[in-house]
Design an enzyme around this catalytic site. Structure first.
Site, PDB file in Angstrom:
ATOM      1  N   PHE A 115      -7.087 -47.668   2.731  1.00 31.49           N
ATOM      2  CA  PHE A 115      -6.213 -48.827   2.847  1.00 31.49           C
ATOM      3  C   PHE A 115      -7.004 -49.993   3.402  1.00 31.49           C
ATOM      4  CE2 PHE A 115      -1.731 -50.045   2.632  1.00 31.49           C
ATOM      5  CZ  PHE A 115      -1.288 -49.111   1.722  1.00 31.49           C
ATOM      6  N   GLN A 228       2.452 -62.630   8.004  1.00 30.75           N
ATOM      7  CA  GLN A 228       1.506 -62.047   7.063  1.00 30.75           C
ATOM      8  C   GLN A 228       1.898 -62.311   5.616  1.00 30.75           C
ATOM      9  OE1 GLN A 228       0.937 -57.539   6.572  1.00 30.75           O
ATOM     10  NE2 GLN A 228      -1.026 -58.296   7.289  1.00 30.75           N
ATOM     11  N   HIS A 230       1.131 -60.881   2.014  1.00 28.03           N
ATOM     12  CA  HIS A 230       0.528 -59.725   1.340  1.00 28.03           C
ATOM     13  C   HIS A 230      -0.203 -60.237   0.108  1.00 28.03           C
ATOM     14  CE1 HIS A 230       0.145 -55.887  -0.702  1.00 28.03           C
ATOM     15  NE2 HIS A 230       0.587 -55.272   0.376  1.00 28.03           N
ATOM     16  N   LEU A 240       6.723 -56.672  -4.039  1.00 25.76           N
ATOM     17  CA  LEU A 240       5.498 -56.040  -3.547  1.00 25.76           C
ATOM     18  C   LEU A 240       4.821 -55.120  -4.566  1.00 25.76           C
ATOM     19  CD1 LEU A 240       3.723 -55.461  -1.023  1.00 25.76           C
ATOM     20  CD2 LEU A 240       5.277 -53.580  -0.533  1.00 25.76           C
ATOM     21  N   GLU A 243      -0.615 -52.059  -1.438  1.00 26.07           N
ATOM     22  CA  GLU A 243      -2.035 -52.069  -1.169  1.00 26.07           C
ATOM     23  C   GLU A 243      -2.644 -50.724  -1.572  1.00 26.07           C
ATOM     24  OE1 GLU A 243      -2.708 -53.860   2.567  1.00 26.07           O
ATOM     25  OE2 GLU A 243      -4.697 -53.024   2.798  1.00 26.07           O
ATOM     26  N   ARG A 274      -5.466 -57.912   4.906  1.00 24.62           N
ATOM     27  CA  ARG A 274      -4.591 -58.720   4.066  1.00 24.62           C
ATOM     28  C   ARG A 274      -4.795 -60.210   4.222  1.00 24.62           C
ATOM     29  NH1 ARG A 274       0.768 -54.908   4.846  1.00 24.62           N
ATOM     30  NH2 ARG A 274       0.049 -53.324   3.381  1.00 24.62           N
ATOM     31  N   HIS A 340       5.262 -61.392   3.742  1.00 20.39           N
ATOM     32  CA  HIS A 340       5.462 -59.960   3.812  1.00 20.39           C
ATOM     33  C   HIS A 340       5.910 -59.443   5.171  1.00 20.39           C
ATOM     34  CE1 HIS A 340       4.973 -55.840   2.570  1.00 20.39           C
ATOM     35  NE2 HIS A 340       4.050 -55.597   3.460  1.00 20.39           N
ATOM     36  N   ARG A 382      -1.619 -57.813  10.797  1.00 20.43           N
ATOM     37  CA  ARG A 382      -1.384 -56.371  10.798  1.00 20.43           C
ATOM     38  C   ARG A 382      -2.194 -55.713   9.690  1.00 20.43           C
ATOM     39  NH1 ARG A 382       1.746 -53.097   7.786  1.00 20.43           N
ATOM     40  NH2 ARG A 382       3.006 -54.703   6.773  1.00 20.43           N
TER      41      ARG A 382
END
Lengths: 567, 117, 111, 238
Positions: A115, A228, A230, A240, A243, A274, A340, A382
């Protein structure tokens, strides 16, 4: 109508239901939620939940901690991060024992994949439906433990007596009646506020109501400027794309057919954090290197092969076809960055107790966990897979804090007029005459936030947005509702949600304006570098009659001194 | 108050035909048992009855009977196979297979029945 | 009332359905496609006197009545809400099935 | 991307028990652009034509299950159905069949949720758990894969004629949920759960109409689960 419980939990996502499972052990407990529990937005999380289980190569919690702290651009409180990552493996095992159907390795252990920003294969997952299976498993555990749910109850305000939180007032959406829930402990787990932006991965329900309620009650909100984006939302909807797609090896390609991440994060490529990846994509788009010069780039899965895609990303395959008309087995998917996650929120200590101010004083009987809370483990940015973990770990801790505190909290009575103020407010909203449309104001707010307070910010854009919000507030006072009935009035709900949006977007913009540096997700074109000397601090915005004011508190650093952040 | 508006698909038609043909068959079976019982009363009574049943209306009835038997039987087999967990994703296609096979057999068999008399 | 499973009924319904389908093909083609003489009094009676045909007809009769009336009972179960109506329907079904079975039995056994 | 598809007529079921003696249809003309979903159109109608139109929605990405409704006669999620995929220029929208009406497209799904809860939808463990995860091989995990993906939108149960006549019938969604646990290799509550399912208002009320399989917006197959449960229940009784 009056209800009494020992603990009242607001919000039935991952954090709220996990907290309920703990709080239930110490007395009666109910969950109020404006959407049915399994409709909560935790279920939309796709890619995974991080823990240093070491099922796919060596890993341990210190590595997870370093990745998280670096990912946060050193703004996370490191003692909190240490709790998060140390408790992670045990939390995953506990979830598995509850029945979560994780994807498996050939020898039957929980499978883990790569990730963004994690240097090890650390994401435990269930195909691309990780949040969905976690949410449903926790709901099922709540059924098993007979937690009481009040679905489609919209909480509107706190009941405060003698300086302590004594419960909440909620609107039963079905009937339009007000209910007072008296409680010795109130836990907020109301989720994020992606709906402040035009292009977002968030649900319609993610309007940050919880934040607004607490802010109106005079409590501060922490680090609101950090939102954030994304990197991969479908174009044009913003829905979405996990990821996990890049975790499995997908490429991002610009209009010139180039894997441009090599210019932004040569070591990590598509698996940079991100904030870095989103900025890279936005830069390509802004400089005309989108696909055909348009406002999107391509996410290419094709080289992964049909077997792997259908096995690991079945939902993405279906959604790509439905929302972009693209068969991801044969064509690349058009994507764009999408709002996001909110790193900021209700400030809490490491056990979910809500902080009254930047000095760290704790509110009695009030707790928060999940995305609406700011512990802060995510700092300025994050890492993927850390939010589900945050929700479960700090949901558990908030529930346990309730258990520990309950014996010392007396049973109180509600002030006799607890519902009056709310009833008056609602009447006002319902009866108001004017010519403004709720949808138009919301649209203008979201469009403005996207443009002026999005991935790239600057003094002039932010000032323009601050002024725009002021104008919108004025227009809000002239909104006339079509639906003035009591029964299932979703238009009234939308109006209340819009009020929340107007409340805290001002804090986002104000916080962003004051923070004259670029850190994590907060990127100022007029202040492009990080300024640790001045801004290694958390912001606490609080309400004053003259508008929001920010206080600042230092970041807690225990293990890793801030360094330059490169991927 | 509830809404019951729904678009009918193959599954619902198959279910409905199966029920109707089933009920028709049990009604026929009851009459059939009673008719055959006339054997008891000797040849004359039986022949009279068979003569009566020989008229065109009842001949048409026999074609309907054939149709009911074939549909109920073939669709029944289809359902048994799917109850065993096989071919459930192909339920629409198998309905049409049953339907077409049924139609052909009824057409051919019916003609033979009508001409054969 | 104890929980009622439907497993045995469900299974027998499918089993009997399959058997009936095989038997009815024999019966129907014999009576309608093997020539008109098969339906003459003498022919029918001759077959009833043969023990093999006798058992064929008895098995066929029993299976058809069970399958058919159980099917009717299931339809009642699907659409009738009131318990007393259900009991009434059950009584009627049992009477009808038993009555038809006795008539059939008498016919087959007479010859 | 902003190509217009032209004007569509939306014929929408309306009913507010507080005001209306009976239900009616309202028609709205909506200018539809390429890429718009049914939910986008409903939002547009609510935002600019009639704010009283009521429906549930949340995630708009086909995972929360809020916006299940009956579109042109078939149950589906409003959020993931592109207008361009429908034939004709008139789109008829009804609430989910079989559930008590609350207002417009909003229905009371209490019965549905109670049936889900009735099948003990949680992992039952009697033997102690190890310190690590319970092992489960990929083949065992695959067996419950489709059942795990159910989003509880209620489309399947609402499409089932058996449920229309017998709201006590557990219905396809609850049976799929039972299957998800009965066939989970880690579960130890098989017998109790089978006993719940093996009932005349359980698996035996299914008449294999297959509406549920067709209604499922996630392309799951409750009928396969029900077939599996029937066999298990039969084994239990013999």
């Amino acid at each position: 109508m009056l209800h009494r419980y020992d603990t009242v939990i607001v919000g039935a996502g991952l954090a709220g239901m996990r907290a309920a499972l703990e709080a239930k052990k110490g007395g009666s407990c109910c969950i109020l939620t404006k959407v049915f529990p399994t409709r909560s937005h935790s279920g939309a999380a796709q890619g995974g939940i991080a823990a240093a289980l070491g099922n796919a190569g060596e890993d341990d919690w210190t590595l997870h901690m370093f990745d998280t702290v670096k990912g946060s651009d050193y703004l996370a409180d490191q003692d909190a991060v240490e709790i998060l990552v140390r408790e992670a493996p045990g939390t995953i095992i506990e979830l598995e024992h509850m029945g979560v159907p994780f994807s498996r390795t050939p020898d039957g252990r929980i499978a883990q994949r790569e990730f963004g920003g994690h240097l090890r294969q650390r994401a435990c997952y269930a195909a691309d439906l990780t949040g969905h299976v976690l949410l449903h498993t926790l709901y099922e555990q709540c059924l098993k433990e007979a937690v009481t749910f009040y679905p489609e109850y919209h909480v509107l305000s706190l009941v405060i007596a003698e300086g302590a939180c004594r419960g909440v007032v909620a609107l039963e959406i079905l009937t339009g009646e007000l209910h007072t829930f008296l409680a010795r402990a109130v836990v907020f787990a109301t989720g994020g506020y992606g709906r402040a932006f035009k292009i977002t991965s968030n649900a319609h329900a993610n309007s940050g109501d919880g934040l607004s309620i607490l802010y109106r009650a005079g409590l501060p909100l922490e680090d609101m400027e950090f939102v954030q984006f994304h990197p991969t939302g479908f174009y044009p909807s913003g829905i979405l794309v996990t990821e996990g797609a890049r975790g499995e090896g997908a490429y991002i390609i610009n209009g010139q057919g180039e894997r441009f991440m090599k210019r932004y994060a040569p070591d990590r490529m598509e698996l940079a954090p991100r904030d870095v990846t989103s900025r890279a994509i936005q830069t390509e788009i802004d400089q005309g290197r989108g696909i055909n010069g348009g406002a999107y780039v391509h996410l290419d899965l094709r080289h992964l092969g049909p077997d792997k895609i259908m096995k690991s990303l079945p939902q993405i395959l279906d959604l790509a076809m439905r929302f972009t008309g693209v068969d991801a087995l044969k064509e690349p998917i058009p994507i764009q960055p999408t709002a996001h996650y909110s790193m900021g929120g209700i400030p809490t200590d490491n056990n979910g107790r809500v902080l009254l101010n930047h000095a760290g004083a704790v509110a009695q009987g009030l707790y928060a966990c999940g995305e609406c809370a700011c512990v802060s483990v995510h700092g300025a940015n994050r890492l993927g897979c850390n939010s589900l973990l945050d929700a479960v770990v700090f949901g558990t801790r908030a529930g346990r804090a309730v258990l520990a505190d309950l014996p010392a909290i007396p049973r109180g009575d509600a002030p006799p007029d607890s519902e009056d103020a709310v009833r008056k407010e609602l009447r006002l909203l319902l009866d108001r005459e004017g010519n403004e449309s709720l949808a138009a104001i919301r649209d203008d707010l979201q469009t403005g936030m996207q443009k002026n307070c999005g991935i790239f910010r600057s003094d002039s854009l932010l000032r323009a947005q601050l002024a725009a919000i002021g104008t919108l507030r004025g227009r809000f006072e002239r909104v006339r509702l079509h639906d003035r009935g009591a029964r299932f009035n979703t238009e009234l709900m939308e109006l209340i949600e819009l009020r929340s949006l107007l409340d805290f977007t001002e804090l986002i913009v104000r916080g962003a304006l004051l923070r004259t540096e670029s850190r994590g997700a907060h990127s100022r074109t007029d202040h492009p570098t990080r300024d640790d000397a001045r801004w290694l601090t958390h912001s606490f915005a609080r309400h004053t009659p003259e508008g929001p004011v920010c206080d600042y508190a230092p970041v807690r650093i225990t293990r890793y001194e801030p360094k330059e952040r490169k991927y | 108050m509830r809404s019951y508006r729904y678009r009918w698909g193959e599954g619902l038609w198959s279910h409905l035909f199966h029920r109707i043909s089933g009920v028709a068959l049990i009604v026929y079976l009851s009459m059939h048992i009673w008719v055959i019982h006339h054997l008891q009363h000797g040849q004359t009574a039986y022949d009279e009855l068979m003569n009566f049943l020989g008229n065109p209306l009842f001949r048409m009835g026999e074609v309907m009977l054939l149709a009911a038997i074939l549909f109920h039987g073939l669709n029944g087999l289809r359902l048994v196979v799917m109850d065993a967990g096989l071919g459930i994703r192909k339920q629409r296609a198998t309905f049409w297979v049953v339907f077409v096979v049924c139609a052909i057999l009824v057409l051919v068999g019916g003609l033979v029945l009508l001409i054969g008399s | 009332m104890a929980r009622q499973t439907g497993s045995i009924g469900w299974f027998l319904q499918r089993l009997s359905g399959g058997l009936i389908f095989a038997l009815i093909l024999v019966h129907f083609s014999l009576m309608h496609y093997m020539g008109p003489e098969k339906r003459l009094y003498a022919d029918v009676v001759r077959r009833f006197q043969n023990p093999l045909w006798k058992s064929f007809d008895l098995v066929f009769l029993t299976l058809c009545l069970c399958h058919g009336w159980y099917g009717v009972w299931e339809i009642v179960g699907d659409y009738v809400r009131s318990d007393s109506l259900k009991i009434l329907a059950l009584i009627l079904i049992v009477i009808a099935a038993a009555g038809l079975f006795s008539i059939g039995l008498v016919t087959v056994l007479t010859f | 991307m902003a190509d217009t598809l032209g004007l569509y007529t939306f014929k929408i079921f309306r009913y507010n028990p507080d005001k209306d003696p009976k239900s009616r249809y309202d028609t709205f003309a909506v200018e539809v652009r390429q890429g718009m979903t049914i939910l986008d159109c409903l939002q547009k109608i609510k935002g600019s034509l009639d704010g009283t139109l009521s429906f549930r929605r949340s995630c708009r990405s086909a995972i929360c299950g809020s916006c299940a409704m009956n579109i042109n006669g078939k149950n589906d999620l409003a959020c993931h159905l592109q207008v361009s995929r429908l034939r004709g220029r008139t789109i008829t929208i009804n609430p989910l069949p079989g559930y008590p009406l609350i207002k417009d497209l909003v229905v009371d799904m209490g019965e549905f949720y109670r049936h889900i809860a009735a099948v003990m939808p949680w992992l039952v463990r009697r033997s102690p758990c190890p310190d690590r995860e319970l092992l489960q091989f990929p083949a065992d995990r695959d067996r419950i894969d489709s059942a795990v993906n159910c989003i509880l939108c209620g489309s399947c149960t609402s499409s089932c004629p058996q449920f229309w006549f017998n709201p006590r019938y557990l219905g396809p969604a609850a049976l799929l949920k039972a299957y998800r646990f009965i066939f989970d290799s880690r579960d130890e509550g098989r017998d109790e759960r089978l006993a719940i399912v093996d009932d005349r208002y359980g698996v035996w009320r299914c008449r294999t109409v297959f509406n549920c399989d067709e209604a499922c917006p996630k392309k799951l197959h409750p009928n396969e689960a029900i077939a599996g449960l029937k066999i298990e229940a039969l084994k239990r009784s013999v």
